[in-house]
Structures are given as C-alpha cells and as structure tokens.
Design a protein around this motif. Structure first.
Motif, mmCIF file in Angstrom:
data_model
loop_
_atom_site.group_PDB
_atom_site.id
_atom_site.type_symbol
_atom_site.label_atom_id
_atom_site.label_comp_id
_atom_site.label_asym_id
_atom_site.label_seq_id
_atom_site.Cartn_x
_atom_site.Cartn_y
_atom_site.Cartn_z
ATOM 1 N N GLN A 106 17.363 32.663 50.167
ATOM 2 C CA GLN A 106 16.388 32.835 51.116
ATOM 3 C C GLN A 106 16.605 34.293 50.446
ATOM 4 O OE1 GLN A 106 15.575 31.930 53.671
ATOM 5 N NE2 GLN A 106 16.281 29.460 52.981
ATOM 6 N N GLU A 107 15.480 34.427 49.014
ATOM 7 C CA GLU A 107 14.939 35.931 49.218
ATOM 8 C C GLU A 107 14.183 36.342 49.543
ATOM 9 O OE1 GLU A 107 12.282 34.612 45.665
ATOM 10 O OE2 GLU A 107 14.267 35.380 45.195
ATOM 11 N N PHE A 108 13.385 35.636 50.314
ATOM 12 C CA PHE A 108 11.928 36.408 51.402
ATOM 13 C C PHE A 108 12.630 36.360 52.910
ATOM 14 C CE2 PHE A 108 8.253 35.925 53.745
ATOM 15 C CZ PHE A 108 7.862 36.018 53.304
ATOM 16 N N LEU A 109 12.977 35.903 53.103
ATOM 17 C CA LEU A 109 13.525 36.301 54.309
ATOM 18 C C LEU A 109 14.852 37.529 54.015
ATOM 19 C CD1 LEU A 109 14.900 33.051 56.145
ATOM 20 C CD2 LEU A 109 12.575 34.442 56.252
ATOM 21 N N ALA A 110 15.642 37.879 53.011
ATOM 22 C CA ALA A 110 16.606 38.589 53.240
ATOM 23 C C ALA A 110 16.417 39.793 53.248
ATOM 24 C CB ALA A 110 17.055 38.180 51.484
ATOM 25 N N LEU A 111 14.157 39.877 51.816
ATOM 26 C CA LEU A 111 14.372 41.148 52.104
ATOM 27 C C LEU A 111 13.098 41.179 53.340
ATOM 28 C CD1 LEU A 111 13.333 43.616 50.298
ATOM 29 C CD2 LEU A 111 11.718 41.974 49.040
ATOM 30 N N MET A 112 12.366 40.329 53.056
ATOM 31 C CA MET A 112 11.238 40.170 54.816
ATOM 32 C C MET A 112 12.394 41.213 56.086
ATOM 33 S SD MET A 112 9.581 37.851 56.799
ATOM 34 C CE MET A 112 10.415 37.403 57.485
ATOM 35 N N ILE A 113 13.339 40.842 56.543
ATOM 36 C CA ILE A 113 13.725 41.353 57.380
ATOM 37 C C ILE A 113 14.589 42.486 57.352
ATOM 38 C CG2 ILE A 113 16.300 40.883 59.466
ATOM 39 C CD1 ILE A 113 16.156 38.100 58.550
ATOM 40 N N PRO A 114 15.066 43.653 56.202
ATOM 41 C CA PRO A 114 15.175 44.923 55.926
ATOM 42 C C PRO A 114 13.803 45.621 55.955
ATOM 43 C CG PRO A 114 16.971 43.304 54.623
ATOM 44 C CD PRO A 114 15.651 42.292 55.377
ATOM 45 N N SER A 115 13.066 45.292 56.631
ATOM 46 C CA SER A 115 11.619 45.531 55.975
ATOM 47 C C SER A 115 11.423 45.589 57.168
ATOM 48 C CB SER A 115 10.521 44.187 55.395
ATOM 49 O OG SER A 115 10.747 44.905 54.272
ATOM 50 N N MET A 116 11.648 44.706 58.165
ATOM 51 C CA MET A 116 11.572 44.785 59.412
ATOM 52 C C MET A 116 12.380 46.093 60.196
ATOM 53 S SD MET A 116 10.967 40.592 60.906
ATOM 54 C CE MET A 116 11.584 41.309 62.239
ATOM 55 N N LEU A 117 13.223 45.937 59.873
ATOM 56 C CA LEU A 117 14.205 46.675 60.892
ATOM 57 C C LEU A 117 13.383 48.790 60.487
ATOM 58 C CD1 LEU A 117 17.289 45.394 60.371
ATOM 59 C CD2 LEU A 117 15.769 44.598 62.117
ATOM 60 N N PRO A 118 13.975 49.230 61.469
ATOM 61 C CA PRO A 118 13.702 50.701 61.308
ATOM 62 C C PRO A 118 15.192 51.827 61.063
ATOM 63 C CG PRO A 118 14.304 50.341 63.891
ATOM 64 C CD PRO A 118 14.330 49.342 63.191
ATOM 65 N N PRO A 119 14.244 52.892 60.402
ATOM 66 C CA PRO A 119 15.540 52.889 59.756
ATOM 67 C C PRO A 119 16.887 53.167 61.045
ATOM 68 C CG PRO A 119 13.508 55.312 59.401
ATOM 69 C CD PRO A 119 13.615 53.564 60.388
ATOM 70 N N PRO A 120 18.347 54.282 60.401
ATOM 71 C CA PRO A 120 18.120 54.278 59.091
ATOM 72 C C PRO A 120 19.418 53.088 58.047
ATOM 73 C CG PRO A 120 20.463 54.868 60.706
ATOM 74 C CD PRO A 120 19.085 53.681 61.471
ATOM 75 N N THR A 121 18.034 51.931 58.387
ATOM 76 C CA THR A 121 18.434 50.841 57.188
ATOM 77 C C THR A 121 18.438 50.999 56.244
ATOM 78 O OG1 THR A 121 16.988 48.889 59.444
ATOM 79 C CG2 THR A 121 17.587 47.758 57.169
ATOM 80 N N PRO A 122 19.202 50.945 55.120
ATOM 81 C CA PRO A 122 19.537 51.282 53.824
ATOM 82 C C PRO A 122 17.798 50.475 53.160
ATOM 83 C CG PRO A 122 21.271 49.712 54.721
ATOM 84 C CD PRO A 122 20.892 50.177 55.915
ATOM 85 N N TRP A 123 16.795 50.294 53.398
ATOM 86 C CA TRP A 123 15.668 49.401 52.775
ATOM 87 C C TRP A 123 15.441 49.289 51.117
ATOM 88 C CZ3 TRP A 123 10.562 50.858 50.799
ATOM 89 C CH2 TRP A 123 9.957 49.428 50.472
ATOM 90 N N LYS A 124 15.806 50.629 50.173
ATOM 91 C CA LYS A 124 16.205 50.505 49.371
ATOM 92 C C LYS A 124 16.623 50.246 48.777
ATOM 93 C CE LYS A 124 12.372 54.875 49.176
ATOM 94 N NZ LYS A 124 12.760 54.818 50.250
ATOM 95 N N PHE A 195 20.220 27.420 58.060
ATOM 96 C CA PHE A 195 19.069 26.412 58.445
ATOM 97 C C PHE A 195 18.150 26.046 57.355
ATOM 98 C CE2 PHE A 195 14.258 26.640 60.232
ATOM 99 C CZ PHE A 195 14.379 25.552 60.612
ATOM 100 N N ALA A 196 17.616 26.539 57.043
ATOM 101 C CA ALA A 196 17.026 26.521 55.288
ATOM 102 C C ALA A 196 18.047 25.564 54.669
ATOM 103 C CB ALA A 196 16.611 27.964 54.613
ATOM 104 N N LEU A 197 19.087 25.799 54.243
ATOM 105 C CA LEU A 197 19.947 24.413 53.423
ATOM 106 C C LEU A 197 19.495 23.521 54.064
ATOM 107 C CD1 LEU A 197 23.210 26.760 52.339
ATOM 108 C CD2 LEU A 197 20.437 25.943 50.865
ATOM 109 N N ARG A 198 20.001 23.462 55.593
ATOM 110 C CA ARG A 198 19.805 22.108 56.603
ATOM 111 C C ARG A 198 18.645 21.864 56.572
ATOM 112 N NH1 ARG A 198 23.256 23.098 62.342
ATOM 113 N NH2 ARG A 198 24.946 23.612 60.989
ATOM 114 N N LYS A 199 17.806 22.118 56.112
ATOM 115 C CA LYS A 199 16.413 21.551 56.601
ATOM 116 C C LYS A 199 16.192 21.490 54.956
ATOM 117 C CE LYS A 199 11.918 23.069 57.399
ATOM 118 N NZ LYS A 199 10.530 23.816 58.218
#
Length: 209
Positions: A106-124, A195-199
C-alpha cells in the motif's frame, strides 16, 4: 551552535521575504524548499496567501502541492541512494524486509495519508522510506501531490470561512495530540491495506471462478 542557528533563521527569513511577493509562484517555491530541505511554516504561509487573494486561492493550493511533490524528490532520492544501508545498521534484515513488504502493498496510501496531515507529522521520514523501498517516482510524486492538495484545500477553505487564526488552532491541537495522531495514522493505513487485500482476493476469486 547558537550562531549557526541565528544564521539559519536569518537566511530563512530573507528567503521567505524574497519569495513571498512572487504570488502563487512564490508559494510553489516555498513549498519546494520546505519539502526538500529547510522547514518553514507552510500552513501559515498558504493561509496568508489565500486570505490576501481569495479569488485565486486555488492557484496557491495547486502550486504549493506541485512544489511539495517536486521538493520531496530530494529526500526521496537520498533514501533511494543510501537509505537501505542506513536502516540495516539499525534494524535486522528480516525486520527490514517485513517493513518493505508492507510498504509495497500500500505504498501510495502509506505516503498520501502522511502528506495530508499537518505538522508535527514526521513527513520526511515517510518520504525517506519511500526512497529506501524504491517506490516508483511517478507514484511518489502523485501521492505527495494528492495528499498536499487535500491538506492545503481543507486549510484554505477553513481560512476563508473562519480567518487565518484557524491554522494556529489546528496546529496547536495537532501538537498536543501527536501520539494520538500517529496512532490514528497507523490504524488508517492498516485498515486501508486490509480493504485493498480483501478487494484483491475477491478479484482473484472472480477471475478463477
């Protein structure tokens, strides 16, 4: 050390002052700098841009999302170049492979979701990890772009509705509840992965049937 910190802050102020008059191009440039190297208060900056130029708020959102996706390529490629050795010095090979397998599912979601969140999320850290686990460059940029587009859109719409001070309120809430924020982030990623695995399993069963 204090002198270095003072020079760093002075340089950042000069840089932001020079870029701010450039309008939405400045927003893109500042977002690039924030994602690539020097952290800046992006939420406050985008809020200020949108508040000052409400008819064109969408341009600031778009350019900030583009700037973030381009700037993120720097820590991404750093992770891709030598991040594996960095991680293997700190965790066992088996643990590393488990993390890589989970990310790849789930690489796309694993990066997209942190990109949505405000600081202090450790985005880098997520961006660095995307490079380490060799996420496709196009998918990487798209995930960051979509995540940032959602984040800045929500913030700007709230700013237009309630005023620039809403950004400070959101930042304070996020800072106070960082542990809960990270926990929720992990739960969301796990649920989306299940969800993705079940789908995927349903599609295989249908194809075999």
């Amino acid at each position: 050390m204090k002198r270095l910190i003072a020079l760093f802050l002075k340089y950042k102020i000069i840089l932001l002052t020079a870029l701010k008059p450039l309008g939405f191009w400045g927003a893109g440039a500042i977002a690039f700098i924030d994602s690539s190297s020097i952290p800046v208060p992006m939420d406050l900056i985008i809020a200020g841009y949108a508040w000052a130029d409400k008819p064109h708020f969408y341009l600031y959102i778009l350019m900030a999302a583009v700037g973030s996706s381009l700037g993120g390529l720097i820590p991404y490629y750093l992770g891709r170049a030598g991040g594996e050795l960095f991680l293997l010095k700190r965790i066992e090979r088996e643990r590393y492979e488990q993390l890589r397998d989970r990310f790849e599912k789930q690489e796309f979601l694993a990066l997209m979701i942190p990109s949505m969140l405000p600081p202090p999320t450790p985005w880098k850290l997520f961006v660095f990890g995307a490079g380490v686990f060799e996420m496709r460059t196009l998918n990487f940029m798209l995930a960051v772009f979509v995540g940032r587009l959602i984040r800045f859109s929500v913030e700007v719409l709230l700013v237009i509705r309630y005023g620039p001070q809403i950004v400070t309120v959101i930042g304070e809430i996020a800072h106070r509840h960082l542990a809960a924020l990270i926990t929720v982030l992990g739960i969301i990623i796990v649920l989306l992965a299940l969800f993705a695995l079940r789908k995927g399993m349903r599609k295989r069963q249908t194809a075999q049937g």
